[in-house]
Design a protein around this motif. Sequence first.
Motif, PDB file in Angstrom:
ATOM      1  N   UNK A 166       0.816  -1.226   0.000  1.00  0.00           N
ATOM      2  CA  UNK A 166       0.000   0.000   0.000  1.00  0.00           C
ATOM      3  C   UNK A 166       0.846   1.271   0.000  1.00  0.00           C
ATOM      4  N   UNK A 167       1.976   1.248   0.723  1.00  0.00           N
ATOM      5  CA  UNK A 167       2.854   2.420   0.743  1.00  0.00           C
ATOM      6  C   UNK A 167       3.422   2.701  -0.642  1.00  0.00           C
ATOM      7  N   UNK A 168       3.811   1.654  -1.345  1.00  0.00           N
ATOM      8  CA  UNK A 168       4.345   1.807  -2.701  1.00  0.00           C
ATOM      9  C   UNK A 168       3.265   2.352  -3.633  1.00  0.00           C
ATOM     10  N   UNK A 169       2.049   1.822  -3.514  1.00  0.00           N
ATOM     11  CA  UNK A 169       0.937   2.282  -4.354  1.00  0.00           C
ATOM     12  C   UNK A 169       0.649   3.758  -4.099  1.00  0.00           C
ATOM     13  N   UNK A 170       0.669   4.160  -2.828  1.00  0.00           N
ATOM     14  CA  UNK A 170       0.414   5.561  -2.476  1.00  0.00           C
ATOM     15  C   UNK A 170       1.440   6.484  -3.129  1.00  0.00           C
ATOM     16  N   UNK A 171       2.715   6.127  -3.047  1.00  0.00           N
ATOM     17  CA  UNK A 171       3.772   6.949  -3.643  1.00  0.00           C
ATOM     18  C   UNK A 171       3.582   7.048  -5.155  1.00  0.00           C
ATOM     19  N   UNK A 172       3.214   5.933  -5.778  1.00  0.00           N
ATOM     20  CA  UNK A 172       2.992   5.936  -7.235  1.00  0.00           C
ATOM     21  C   UNK A 172       1.804   6.820  -7.617  1.00  0.00           C
ATOM     22  N   UNK A 173       0.732   6.785  -6.826  1.00  0.00           N
ATOM     23  CA  UNK A 173      -0.431   7.635  -7.089  1.00  0.00           C
ATOM     24  C   UNK A 173      -0.051   9.113  -6.992  1.00  0.00           C
ATOM     25  N   UNK A 174       0.743   9.446  -5.965  1.00  0.00           N
ATOM     26  CA  UNK A 174       1.196  10.833  -5.805  1.00  0.00           C
ATOM     27  C   UNK A 174       2.072  11.247  -6.991  1.00  0.00           C
ATOM     28  N   UNK A 175       2.953  10.334  -7.411  1.00  0.00           N
ATOM     29  CA  UNK A 175       3.812  10.627  -8.555  1.00  0.00           C
ATOM     30  C   UNK A 175       3.008  10.878  -9.818  1.00  0.00           C
ATOM     31  N   UNK A 176       1.958  10.088 -10.026  1.00  0.00           N
ATOM     32  CA  UNK A 176       1.092  10.255 -11.204  1.00  0.00           C
ATOM     33  C   UNK A 176       0.441  11.638 -11.192  1.00  0.00           C
ATOM     34  N   UNK A 177      -0.061  12.057 -10.028  1.00  0.00           N
ATOM     35  CA  UNK A 177      -0.690  13.381  -9.923  1.00  0.00           C
ATOM     36  C   UNK A 177       0.317  14.491 -10.198  1.00  0.00           C
ATOM     37  N   UNK A 178       1.514  14.361  -9.647  1.00  0.00           N
ATOM     38  CA  UNK A 178       2.531  15.404  -9.805  1.00  0.00           C
ATOM     39  C   UNK A 178       3.011  15.507 -11.247  1.00  0.00           C
ATOM     40  N   UNK A 179       3.082  14.389 -11.941  1.00  0.00           N
ATOM     41  CA  UNK A 179       3.488  14.414 -13.350  1.00  0.00           C
ATOM     42  C   UNK A 179       2.432  15.110 -14.199  1.00  0.00           C
ATOM     43  N   UNK A 180       1.176  14.944 -13.847  1.00  0.00           N
ATOM     44  CA  UNK A 180       0.094  15.580 -14.616  1.00  0.00           C
ATOM     45  C   UNK A 180       0.163  17.096 -14.529  1.00  0.00           C
TER      46      UNK A 180
END
Length: 481
Positions: A166-180
């Motif tokens: 879950x921690x890895x998924x959370x970081x990836x979700x944040x990264x996706x938002x920041x890239x957008x």
Amino acid sequence: MTSLAQQVFRRKPVGQMEDETGADTGKSELARTIGLAQLSMFGIGATIGTGIFFILSQAVPVAGPSVIISFVIAGVVAGLTAICYAEMAGAVPVSGSSYSYAYATMGEVVAVGVGACLLLEYGVSAAAVSVGWSQYLNQLLNNIFGFQIPEALSQAPEQGGVINLPAVVLVCLCGFLLIRGASESAKTNAVMVMIKLGILGMFVVIGITGWNSDHFSNFAPAGLTGITSAAGIIFFSYIGLDAVSTAGEEVKDPHKNMPRAILIALVAVTTIYIAVVAVALGAQSTDKFEGQEAGLSAILEDIVGSTWPGTVLAAGAVISIFSVTLVVIYGQTRILFAMSRDGIIPAVFHKVNPRTLTPVPNTIIVCIVISVLAGFVPINFLAEMTSIGTLVAFLVVSIGVIILRRTAPNLPRSFKVPGYPITPILAIAGCIWIIQDLRIVTIWVFIIWVSVAMLWYFAYGMKHSHLGRGEKAGLIAKEQS
């Protein structure tokens, strides 16, 4: 011939920083899309994490009802530093936070040391809070669906698991938002902040119905010692107010909006904390706080005689951690962006996507590193290293205010620290007071970490520094080429 001391302590003029980032012209390598409201939410979102949901079980047993005073003291120390950040943010409205402020006031080698501190404050803390996300996500899933993510997929190897997925998924979700884009990230964060403020507001409204003044009768059982000790524990619940200062190049009218946002976040966070603490103490006797898990949930469940508050507050914790993780990863990428633009670290961290106007390679690298830390390293080690990095960064900014007043007295400042020079001196004293209470092993690990950063600087950064080469970095350099 330039001496070694002159090279390592060379300072970057504030005017040059503003030219390179378009602070006065409105031109920037990054898109200026963040307004005052969204920027204020950055500060509030980065500060109000899970601390207020669970800190009372640690602080109340130390100070008793006088923990309210402890919150005020911690708020004052954090506030003094926040006020210093507000002056620096208005005078030097660029990305990079205290790294950029140190570069302008104390010199390149000090700025690199501060950059190392910020890697601990932002990068390591992002991993630490994302590790905690899986715990509250499991609590929420269990309360709603009676299901939990298996331990093998929700714990680090040292804690009996394989990976904290879950921690890895959370970081990836944040990264996706920041890239957008920064604007999308700021809007998402603003929504999450409003939700968690609503949940804390719900606690205050319901909790005050169980108010009992007798709970305050033995107000300070441990005296002044208990109050100050609890303030040291509580201080870390205020960390995050400086996140506003990392967004300098994506803010509209940064000279005015950055100091305003820091002050708005400070007042909002302090008000919310004191309201929650006062209601919690009024609703529950102090002897029940020690060892109490999910304390705010337990208080509401006792008042309403139902378990639904636990579910609501678990949801609040999940949203809080998401919001904090998003903002601190954002801050980390912008600090590395500023360091890369100066030539201190490789140029890949400075590359901006022409469509989204975000540093995409930078964001991907940061998220990969944080994902590895979050997935495989226990939370205790991560959390310990965050604190000292933050305090040293705070200390440098407070000193920087004094230096910049002396070296650039005529520099336009949209906000000035009231009570100068007493205010920054008190901020410095407050940071030193809290640092000296940290464990000695934490201080030694920090010294080793900064020493590694110094080795990097002398092996790479000093040779590649654009300031040392007499080059202009960033937007102006591109326009002239």
